[in-house]
Motif scaffolding. Structure first.
Motif, PDB file in Angstrom:
ATOM      1  N   GLY A 260     -13.586 -13.204 -67.049  1.00  0.00           N
ATOM      2  CA  GLY A 260     -12.829 -11.814 -67.114  1.00  0.00           C
ATOM      3  C   GLY A 260     -12.438 -11.535 -65.718  1.00  0.00           C
ATOM      4  O   GLY A 260     -12.617 -12.136 -64.763  1.00  0.00           O
ATOM      5  N   TRP A 261     -11.807 -10.356 -65.814  1.00  0.00           N
ATOM      6  CA  TRP A 261     -11.690  -9.484 -64.478  1.00  0.00           C
ATOM      7  C   TRP A 261     -11.457  -8.011 -64.659  1.00  0.00           C
ATOM      8  O   TRP A 261     -11.423  -7.630 -65.880  1.00  0.00           O
ATOM      9  CB  TRP A 261     -10.367 -10.228 -64.047  1.00  0.00           C
ATOM     10  CG  TRP A 261      -9.018  -9.956 -64.713  1.00  0.00           C
ATOM     11  CD1 TRP A 261      -8.772 -11.055 -65.470  1.00  0.00           C
ATOM     12  CD2 TRP A 261      -8.074  -9.169 -64.664  1.00  0.00           C
ATOM     13  NE1 TRP A 261      -7.423 -10.545 -66.090  1.00  0.00           N
ATOM     14  CE2 TRP A 261      -7.162  -9.476 -65.539  1.00  0.00           C
ATOM     15  CE3 TRP A 261      -7.843  -8.164 -63.937  1.00  0.00           C
ATOM     16  CZ2 TRP A 261      -6.061  -8.610 -65.796  1.00  0.00           C
ATOM     17  CZ3 TRP A 261      -6.787  -7.079 -64.238  1.00  0.00           C
ATOM     18  CH2 TRP A 261      -5.913  -7.423 -65.044  1.00  0.00           C
ATOM     19  N   ALA A 262     -11.441  -7.348 -63.681  1.00  0.00           N
ATOM     20  CA  ALA A 262     -11.192  -5.745 -63.980  1.00  0.00           C
ATOM     21  C   ALA A 262     -10.775  -5.284 -62.640  1.00  0.00           C
ATOM     22  O   ALA A 262     -10.922  -5.814 -61.513  1.00  0.00           O
ATOM     23  CB  ALA A 262     -12.792  -5.191 -64.310  1.00  0.00           C
ATOM     24  N   GLY A 263     -10.209  -4.035 -62.624  1.00  0.00           N
ATOM     25  CA  GLY A 263      -9.755  -3.531 -61.370  1.00  0.00           C
ATOM     26  C   GLY A 263      -9.165  -2.146 -61.646  1.00  0.00           C
ATOM     27  O   GLY A 263      -9.168  -1.612 -62.777  1.00  0.00           O
ATOM     28  N   ILE A 264      -8.196  -1.581 -60.763  1.00  0.00           N
ATOM     29  CA  ILE A 264      -7.612  -0.360 -60.864  1.00  0.00           C
ATOM     30  C   ILE A 264      -5.977  -0.915 -60.314  1.00  0.00           C
ATOM     31  O   ILE A 264      -5.790  -1.512 -59.260  1.00  0.00           O
ATOM     32  CB  ILE A 264      -8.135   0.688 -59.755  1.00  0.00           C
ATOM     33  CG1 ILE A 264      -9.538   1.093 -60.248  1.00  0.00           C
ATOM     34  CG2 ILE A 264      -7.112   1.834 -59.858  1.00  0.00           C
ATOM     35  CD1 ILE A 264      -9.837   1.996 -59.225  1.00  0.00           C
ATOM     36  N   THR A 265      -5.043  -0.383 -61.300  1.00  0.00           N
ATOM     37  CA  THR A 265      -3.751  -0.792 -60.835  1.00  0.00           C
ATOM     38  C   THR A 265      -3.017   0.365 -60.776  1.00  0.00           C
ATOM     39  O   THR A 265      -3.037   1.715 -61.014  1.00  0.00           O
ATOM     40  CB  THR A 265      -3.356  -1.452 -62.240  1.00  0.00           C
ATOM     41  OG1 THR A 265      -1.861  -2.035 -62.035  1.00  0.00           O
ATOM     42  CG2 THR A 265      -3.197  -0.583 -63.727  1.00  0.00           C
TER      43      THR A 265
END
Length: 588
Positions: A260-265
């Motif tokens: 998966g992946w994760a972040g702030i957009t």
């Protein structure tokens, strides 16, 4: 159709327009306002959501007159074709990055878009790498104050960098970073155990913002934390992070899975961490209150500690994306690097099955004609051709209603004061002639989701950002910058003191004229009182839709022109058919 229904329909239309104006992103309008002000006053904007600070030159030296703090450990310059800045050896942080092809505004002196910023800046934002030890451990681990050492000075696509740190307890930590030609950093973290006992460590990657991001209130675009875990996209807001943060670690949301992946957009930009796609990980959204505005943190960490035996070493791989959300680029990363649903960082919404293909068609047309505005007009024509059979049937029904107008007027005159009798006889006439009075609404019902998806494309895809048309339209994703109150810029004074809703430009007025022309074709079956009410609709549409992006107003205007031409053509065909029929009857 009686007068009460017309009044209700008019009220509902106004309510929908007002509600739509409330829910669409307000910052797009503010950005356009800022750009117009800067163009007239020659000012550089203050840092907004994405601040605009100077770029650090190699080794932390100032690139344009303002230094980025180097710190005792120094910095490694980042020199990529699309991203430049520097990497801090103190804390192993990506905390200084600007995008070389994107500017804050359309002003010729506009600074580049800054995505990552040091803790000394007004909007600290960074990516941090590291390891965690089990609770109660006395191991010294690298943290935000650790000074890493490196012989490298520059990180570039053809020049990776490496750094190391010895904890003095038998553990040697290393980090190797590679940069592709766009916005992706490939990272390898390793630990060599020279001690006499095994250790267990958990690697993590973290995206952090130590300020309160601007919240637009719009529901058209996702801004805030997002992730894909177990092939499922999760999107939250900064508000839910603050409200949901719970002790002891201030976690507002978490999920376990593999890869998966994760972040702030932001609307157009993304900072994300991408762990090893074969490793079990936990994703967390956290909000940590502090003396300032709090810290918004999205991190991924291994689900289980990694065991490192004496005399051995282990390595973990991950990636960091920090750049523009270009649709084709995210698609490429999804396919080539097998990052699950990475393209979903662009918020195409519930109608993605329609919005994404619409974008790709528009982008393909742009690649051939060189102007997104012209591509938009061509795509509108394509959509019109696809819907042509439905629209033709609808317009033919409306044209037949025009021929029935004298008979309808006669029914009204013979049943004055009896609305029920009028409606019954008019409906009987429609049935006898095979006319559907609601037929004119069918194209609108079909075109509504098309127009909404097009609005999404124009307002969420960075390819449309600052895309010019012709004349005064320098950004199709922003509202028409002109206003009638200073004669569309001919008079040298600002109208910023007036309500934004009243800033009606040239294209919205053209749009209102096309609405008026369309109404002339559709109001033939209404009584005079109903027609007077409906005559206000072009004004209502002009005012409330006039502050949408110029691209969508141009689309509506061009679409109405094509529809009006189609209606006139169908009416001419019907009139010729009636004349031929009349001649045939007279000869017989």
């Amino acid at each position: 159709m009686d007068i009460k229904r017309i009044l209700v329909a008019t009220s509902l239309s106004a309510a929908i327009l007002i509600g739509f104006d409330y829910f669409v992103p307000q910052h797009a309008k503010k950005d356009a306002e800022t750009q117009t002000t800067e163009q007239t006053q020659g000012k550089t904007p203050e840092a907004g959501k994405v601040s605009a600070l100077p770029v650090a030159a190699p080794g932390g030296a100032p690139a344009n007159g303002a230094a980025v703090p180097a710190g005792p450990a120094g910095r490694i310059a980042i020199e990529g074709p699309d991203a430049t800045g520097s990497f801090s050896l103190r804390g192993a942080r990506f905390d200084n990055l600007v995008l070389t092809h994107y500017f804050e505004t359309l002003d010729k002196n506009s600074p580049l878009v800054r995505l990552l910023e040091t803790s000394e800046g007004p909007q600290p934002s960074f990516v941090e790498l590291g390891w965690q030890a089990p609770a109660g451990s006395t191991l010294r681990l690298p943290d935000a104050n650790t000074d890493w050492s490196s012989d490298d000075k520059t990180l570039a696509p053809d020049h990776p960098v490496s750094m190391q740190w010895d904890n003095g307890q038998g553990l040697l930590f290393r980090i190797e970073i590679k940069l592709d030609r766009r916005y992706l950093f490939a990272i390898t973290q390793s630990v060599e155990n020279k001690a006499g006992a095994p250790v267990a460590l958990t690697p993590f990657q973290r995206v952090e913002r130590d300020y309160k991001p601007v919240e637009t209130g719009g529901m058209i675009v996702q801004e805030g934390p997002l992730s894909v875990m177990n092939d499922r996209l999760d999107e939250e807001s900064y508000k839910t992070m603050r409200k949901g943060a719970a002790k002891p670690d201030n976690t507002a949301w978490s999920a376990d899975g593999v890869g998966g992946w994760a972040g702030i957009t932001d609307k157009y930009w993304l900072t994300a961490v991408i762990p090893d796609q074969k490793a079990g990980v936990t994703v967390r959204y956290r909000f940590v209150p502090n003396a300032k505005e709090g810290s918004y943190i999205v991190d991924t960490l291994a689900s289980q500690p990694i065991q490192i035996a004496p005399g051995s070493s282990v390595a973990t791989t991950s990636m960091v994306f920090a750049g523009a959300k270009e649709v084709n680029l995210l698609d490429q990363y999804t396919d080539d690097l097998h990052i699950p649903y990475f393209y979903k960082a662009v918020d195409f919404g519930w109608f993605a099955f329609l919005t994404r293909p619409m974008f790709h068609v528009l982008h393909w047309l742009y690649s051939h004609v060189g102007n997104f505005g012209i591509a938009l007009l061509i795509m509108t024509l394509i959509i019109k051709l696809i819907l042509y059979p439905l629209a033709t049937k609808s317009f033919a029904s409306m044209a037949r209603m025009r021929t029935l107008a004298p008979r309808i007027q006669s029914i009204r005159e013979h049943n004055k004061g009896d609305q029920l009798a009028q409606n019954q006889q008019i409906m009987a006439l429609y049935k006898e002639e095979g006319v559907n009075p609601a037929g004119g609404c069918l194209p609108l019902l079909v075109q509504a989701p098309v127009a909404f998806c097009l609005y999404k494309v124009l307002n969420i895809t960075i390819e449309m950002r600052h895309a010019p048309f012709y004349g005064w339209i320098r950004d199709l994703s922003a509202p028409d910058p002109t206003t009638i109150f200073n004669l569309f810029g001919l008079l040298p004074f600002s109208t910023g003191f007036m309500p934004e809703m009243l800033h009606v430009g040239v294209w919205p007025i053209l749009f209102g004229i096309t609405i008026w022309l369309m109404q002339r074709q559709s109001m033939v079956s209404m009584d005079p009182a109903q027609q007077k009410i409906m005559q206000f609709m072009p004004i209502i549409y002009t005012v409330f839709l006039g502050r949408l992006s110029a691209g969508i107003v141009i689309y509506y205007t061009w679409n109405n022109i094509l529809s009006y031409g189609q209606q006139k053509l169908i009416q001419m065909q019907i009139d010729r058919g009636q004349k031929k029929g009349g001649k045939a009857v007279s000869k017989s």
